[in-house]
Design a protein around this motif. Sequence first.
Motif, PDB file in Angstrom:
ATOM      1  N   MET A   1       0.811  -1.215   0.000  1.00 36.95           N
ATOM      2  CA  MET A   1       0.000   0.000   0.000  1.00 36.95           C
ATOM      3  C   MET A   1       0.848   1.270   0.000  1.00 36.95           C
ATOM      4  N   ILE A   2       2.134   1.134   0.235  1.00 35.48           N
ATOM      5  CA  ILE A   2       3.034   2.289   0.246  1.00 35.48           C
ATOM      6  C   ILE A   2       3.196   2.790  -1.182  1.00 35.48           C
ATOM      7  N   SER A   3       3.148   4.107  -1.374  1.00 33.58           N
ATOM      8  CA  SER A   3       3.309   4.677  -2.710  1.00 33.58           C
ATOM      9  C   SER A   3       4.699   4.360  -3.250  1.00 33.58           C
ATOM     10  N   GLU A   4       4.824   4.368  -4.558  1.00 31.40           N
ATOM     11  CA  GLU A   4       6.118   4.058  -5.177  1.00 31.40           C
ATOM     12  C   GLU A   4       7.212   5.036  -4.740  1.00 31.40           C
ATOM     13  N   PRO A   5       6.958   6.366  -4.719  1.00 33.36           N
ATOM     14  CA  PRO A   5       8.017   7.274  -4.249  1.00 33.36           C
ATOM     15  C   PRO A   5       8.437   6.983  -2.800  1.00 33.36           C
ATOM     16  N   ALA A   6       7.474   6.624  -1.943  1.00 39.28           N
ATOM     17  CA  ALA A   6       7.798   6.321  -0.549  1.00 39.28           C
ATOM     18  C   ALA A   6       8.587   5.016  -0.455  1.00 39.28           C
ATOM     19  N   ARG A   7       8.246   4.037  -1.289  1.00 41.60           N
ATOM     20  CA  ARG A   7       9.016   2.780  -1.300  1.00 41.60           C
ATOM     21  C   ARG A   7      10.453   3.039  -1.702  1.00 41.60           C
ATOM     22  N   LEU A   8      10.627   3.914  -2.681  1.00 44.54           N
ATOM     23  CA  LEU A   8      11.972   4.276  -3.120  1.00 44.54           C
ATOM     24  C   LEU A   8      12.726   4.955  -1.977  1.00 44.54           C
ATOM     25  N   GLN A   9      12.050   5.898  -1.287  1.00 47.22           N
ATOM     26  CA  GLN A   9      12.665   6.606  -0.171  1.00 47.22           C
ATOM     27  C   GLN A   9      13.063   5.637   0.950  1.00 47.22           C
ATOM     28  N   LEU A  10      12.255   4.630   1.203  1.00 47.25           N
ATOM     29  CA  LEU A  10      12.518   3.671   2.277  1.00 47.25           C
ATOM     30  C   LEU A  10      13.454   2.541   1.840  1.00 47.25           C
ATOM     31  N   GLY A  11      13.858   2.546   0.570  1.00 50.96           N
ATOM     32  CA  GLY A  11      14.749   1.507   0.071  1.00 50.96           C
ATOM     33  C   GLY A  11      14.058   0.178  -0.149  1.00 50.96           C
ATOM     34  N   LEU A  12      12.760   0.232  -0.447  1.00 46.31           N
ATOM     35  CA  LEU A  12      11.993  -1.007  -0.641  1.00 46.31           C
ATOM     36  C   LEU A  12      11.851  -1.385  -2.111  1.00 46.31           C
ATOM     37  N   LEU A  13      12.450  -0.601  -3.017  1.00 44.34           N
ATOM     38  CA  LEU A  13      12.382  -0.925  -4.455  1.00 44.34           C
ATOM     39  C   LEU A  13      13.717  -1.415  -4.937  1.00 44.34           C
TER      40      LEU A  13
END
Length: 185
Positions: free
Chosen positions: A173-185
């Motif tokens: 459910m995390i947005s793509e920009p937030a996933r990138l920020q959190l290192g999840l992508l």
Amino acid sequence: MSFNRQEVIVNRDCPAVTVPYGSPVTIEAGCEAVITQQLGGTYTVMVEGNLYRIEGKDGDALGFEPVEEVKHVHQGPATAESVEEAAWAMLSTCYDPEIPVDIVNLGLVYECKVVPASVQDRFRIEIKMTLTAAGCGMGTMIADEARNKLLNIEGVDEAAVDLVWDPPWSREMISEPARLQLGLL
């Protein structure tokens, strides 16, 4: 604004809340604190290995200017559409004290509904949101912060924030920009 950890000496007794339990405490003057997050008008600090959340109005205890509540004023008359747009903007200034991503980009806000209030040209905002974990002690505090920020929107008389658990929150459910920020992508 988020930044690298910063060490400070707490210069006066300061009200705070334990993270993740949400219990009120006082951090005593003279304590060493490490600021781990400064987002959405609040501070997350580590003192003696424990995390605490400090409201922006108490930023002076950390050596900063106190942060006043932000009021949203529309350009033109308040409409349901302008109130909803402002609601999403205000919700995006609410942060989990442990995660440097706002509740909107974390995918915690499921619904934002703007309905007419009992007074003409006034509105009520109804929010359905969840938390990253059902047992999070900060849940009530995050919901209260969201509600208070919504009440700072011009034309809003009422705001209801309901914590819901269906559907359960997941990392998807995390947005793509937030996933990138959190290192999840």
